[in-house]
Write a protein that holds these residues in place. Structure first.
Motif, PDB file in Angstrom:
ATOM      1  N   THR A 178      66.668  47.003  14.338  1.00  0.00           N
ATOM      2  CA  THR A 178      67.246  48.188  14.932  1.00  0.00           C
ATOM      3  C   THR A 178      68.091  49.026  14.327  1.00  0.00           C
ATOM      4  O   THR A 178      68.450  50.060  14.853  1.00  0.00           O
ATOM      5  CB  THR A 178      68.036  47.669  16.288  1.00  0.00           C
ATOM      6  OG1 THR A 178      68.940  46.823  16.125  1.00  0.00           O
ATOM      7  CG2 THR A 178      67.055  47.030  17.465  1.00  0.00           C
ATOM      8  N   SER A 179      68.434  48.536  13.115  1.00  0.00           N
ATOM      9  CA  SER A 179      69.293  49.515  12.350  1.00  0.00           C
ATOM     10  C   SER A 179      68.355  50.601  11.731  1.00  0.00           C
ATOM     11  O   SER A 179      67.550  50.741  11.391  1.00  0.00           O
ATOM     12  CB  SER A 179      69.984  48.520  11.224  1.00  0.00           C
ATOM     13  OG  SER A 179      68.702  48.192  10.037  1.00  0.00           O
ATOM     14  N   THR A 180      69.193  51.700  11.514  1.00  0.00           N
ATOM     15  CA  THR A 180      68.851  52.793  10.613  1.00  0.00           C
ATOM     16  C   THR A 180      69.537  52.894   9.138  1.00  0.00           C
ATOM     17  O   THR A 180      70.500  52.343   8.911  1.00  0.00           O
ATOM     18  CB  THR A 180      69.515  54.199  11.368  1.00  0.00           C
ATOM     19  OG1 THR A 180      68.783  53.949  12.705  1.00  0.00           O
ATOM     20  CG2 THR A 180      68.995  55.156  10.657  1.00  0.00           C
ATOM     21  N   THR A 181      68.631  52.956   8.143  1.00  0.00           N
ATOM     22  CA  THR A 181      68.928  53.058   6.840  1.00  0.00           C
ATOM     23  C   THR A 181      68.553  54.575   6.363  1.00  0.00           C
ATOM     24  O   THR A 181      67.458  55.081   6.548  1.00  0.00           O
ATOM     25  CB  THR A 181      68.285  52.104   6.187  1.00  0.00           C
ATOM     26  OG1 THR A 181      68.205  50.872   6.612  1.00  0.00           O
ATOM     27  CG2 THR A 181      68.574  52.004   4.567  1.00  0.00           C
ATOM     28  N   LYS A 182      69.557  55.142   5.534  1.00  0.00           N
ATOM     29  CA  LYS A 182      69.334  56.305   4.852  1.00  0.00           C
ATOM     30  C   LYS A 182      69.557  56.030   3.442  1.00  0.00           C
ATOM     31  O   LYS A 182      70.169  55.490   2.964  1.00  0.00           O
ATOM     32  CB  LYS A 182      70.591  57.329   5.557  1.00  0.00           C
ATOM     33  CG  LYS A 182      70.542  58.600   4.659  1.00  0.00           C
ATOM     34  CD  LYS A 182      71.457  59.434   5.060  1.00  0.00           C
ATOM     35  CE  LYS A 182      71.137  61.028   4.493  1.00  0.00           C
ATOM     36  NZ  LYS A 182      72.523  61.967   4.961  1.00  0.00           N
ATOM     37  N   VAL A 183      68.172  56.587   2.823  1.00  0.00           N
ATOM     38  CA  VAL A 183      67.917  56.637   1.263  1.00  0.00           C
ATOM     39  C   VAL A 183      68.225  57.810   0.652  1.00  0.00           C
ATOM     40  O   VAL A 183      67.658  58.860   1.205  1.00  0.00           O
ATOM     41  CB  VAL A 183      66.856  55.908   0.846  1.00  0.00           C
ATOM     42  CG1 VAL A 183      66.839  55.982  -0.548  1.00  0.00           C
ATOM     43  CG2 VAL A 183      66.758  54.529   1.472  1.00  0.00           C
TER      44      VAL A 183
END
Length: 163
Positions: free
Chosen positions: A8-13
């Motif tokens: 459920t986490s959001t990751t931004k690269v």
């Protein structure tokens, strides 16, 4: 196996890249062709612009693509989708911002900056909405664009009739 990332986490690269289109002689990715800048991303050219898992099944929305250039040498700035904003900047530069709301694979990503000519027309949909159409080319070839415009309008009608 368990992942370090929660489902459920959001990751931004965020990546930073340097591209030198004037030195790109492979005509893939972002390159300079004569007096204009172009992209050719099919089949794997997008990865020459930035890191990207460019597979046909990896669909993305390119919701904000900003193009900047010298206005005198590159008066036309084109991208996929809809022109959201444009304007003049300092030092004789200008910009345009394009938004394409439809998911697509990266090989369909496109930008062009150059001194282009165009023809314009409209198409009325079956629901009565008027759509503005514009087709671009090198200025010396603008007189050859009528067939392209008629083909575009016929394909739009076919698409509406079929679907």
């Amino acid at each position: 196996k368990s992942s370090a990332l929660s489902s459920t986490s959001t990751t931004k690269v965020t990546t930073t890249v340097e591209v030198i289109p004037e030195e790109n002689t492979q005509l893939s990715g972002l390159y300079k062709s004569g007096p204009m800048y172009c992209t050719q991303c099919e089949a794997t050219g997008f990865r020459r612009i930035t890191y990207y898992p460019d597979r046909p099944d990896n669909m993305a929305v390119f919701e904000r693509v900003r193009i900047e250039a010298d206005k005198e040498n590159y008066p036309v700035l084109l991208g996929n989708g809809n022109l959201m904003e444009s304007g003049d900047l300092e030092d004789g530069r200008h910009y345009s911002v394009w938004s394409d709301p439809f998911p697509k694979p990266s090989y369909l990503f496109c930008i062009v900056a150059g001194n282009l000519g165009s023809i314009r027309d409209t198409y009325q949909t079956t629901s009565g909405r008027n759509v503005q159409l514009e087709i671009f080319s090198e200025k010396e070839n603008v007189g050859k664009l009528d067939y392209a415009m008629e083909s575009l309008k016929r394909s739009m009608k076919w698409d509406e009739d079929k679907f």
